[in-house]
Design a protein around this motif. Sequence first.
Motif, mmCIF file in Angstrom:
data_model
loop_
_atom_site.group_PDB
_atom_site.id
_atom_site.type_symbol
_atom_site.label_atom_id
_atom_site.label_comp_id
_atom_site.label_asym_id
_atom_site.label_seq_id
_atom_site.Cartn_x
_atom_site.Cartn_y
_atom_site.Cartn_z
ATOM 1 N N CYS A 20 9.204 26.570 -32.505
ATOM 2 C CA CYS A 20 8.473 25.437 -32.026
ATOM 3 C C CYS A 20 8.434 25.397 -30.344
ATOM 4 C CB CYS A 20 9.476 24.079 -32.046
ATOM 5 S SG CYS A 20 11.121 24.236 -31.539
ATOM 6 N N CYS A 24 4.601 25.816 -28.666
ATOM 7 C CA CYS A 24 4.256 24.832 -27.857
ATOM 8 C C CYS A 24 3.838 25.455 -26.464
ATOM 9 C CB CYS A 24 5.495 23.770 -27.665
ATOM 10 S SG CYS A 24 5.309 22.425 -26.461
ATOM 11 N N THR A 25 4.769 26.551 -25.871
ATOM 12 C CA THR A 25 4.284 27.310 -24.667
ATOM 13 C C THR A 25 2.820 28.000 -24.981
ATOM 14 O OG1 THR A 25 6.696 27.461 -24.321
ATOM 15 C CG2 THR A 25 5.037 29.022 -23.198
ATOM 16 N N ASP A 30 3.941 23.184 -23.258
ATOM 17 C CA ASP A 30 5.250 23.652 -22.761
ATOM 18 C C ASP A 30 6.262 22.517 -22.557
ATOM 19 O OD1 ASP A 30 7.178 25.284 -21.811
ATOM 20 O OD2 ASP A 30 6.568 24.977 -19.567
ATOM 21 N N VAL A 31 6.576 21.768 -23.654
ATOM 22 C CA VAL A 31 7.324 20.608 -23.935
ATOM 23 C C VAL A 31 8.740 20.932 -24.414
ATOM 24 C CG1 VAL A 31 7.784 18.381 -25.256
ATOM 25 C CG2 VAL A 31 5.339 19.002 -24.559
ATOM 26 N N CYS A 53 3.795 16.312 -23.659
ATOM 27 C CA CYS A 53 3.257 16.288 -24.842
ATOM 28 C C CYS A 53 1.827 15.722 -25.396
ATOM 29 C CB CYS A 53 4.308 15.484 -25.776
ATOM 30 S SG CYS A 53 3.966 15.725 -27.586
ATOM 31 N N CYS A 59 4.357 21.865 -33.252
ATOM 32 C CA CYS A 59 5.781 22.124 -33.281
ATOM 33 C C CYS A 59 6.371 21.658 -34.589
ATOM 34 C CB CYS A 59 6.437 21.563 -32.235
ATOM 35 S SG CYS A 59 6.363 19.722 -32.062
#
Length: 97
Positions: A20, A24-25, A30-31, A53, A59
């Motif tokens: 995840c 995300c990154t 990048d959360v 987000c 994710c």
Amino acid sequence: MPIAILPDVDEQRCIGCALCVEICTALGPDVLRVKPVEGWKRGKAFVFYPERCISDGACLGVCPTHAIFWMRPLEYTAGQPVPLHKNGVFDKGWEEG
């Protein structure tokens, strides 16, 4: 005050694979981060930058144990710490480990 639908991570289901965090990154928001957890070699994922987000669900889609879920809409003030949901209780957040 913006309203957000944010991801949250069930620490009991998370196996620390970090898929995840990687997606995300890679996609930009990048959360997520991985934090150390006592007695757990790989750590566990958690929401570190909820204000970033974009609610794309990437994710959720890569989590092999379905440990990530959508949290109910949450009101927050941009630029202020966002209370995160953990085990049914709202906390003030995590410190990055």
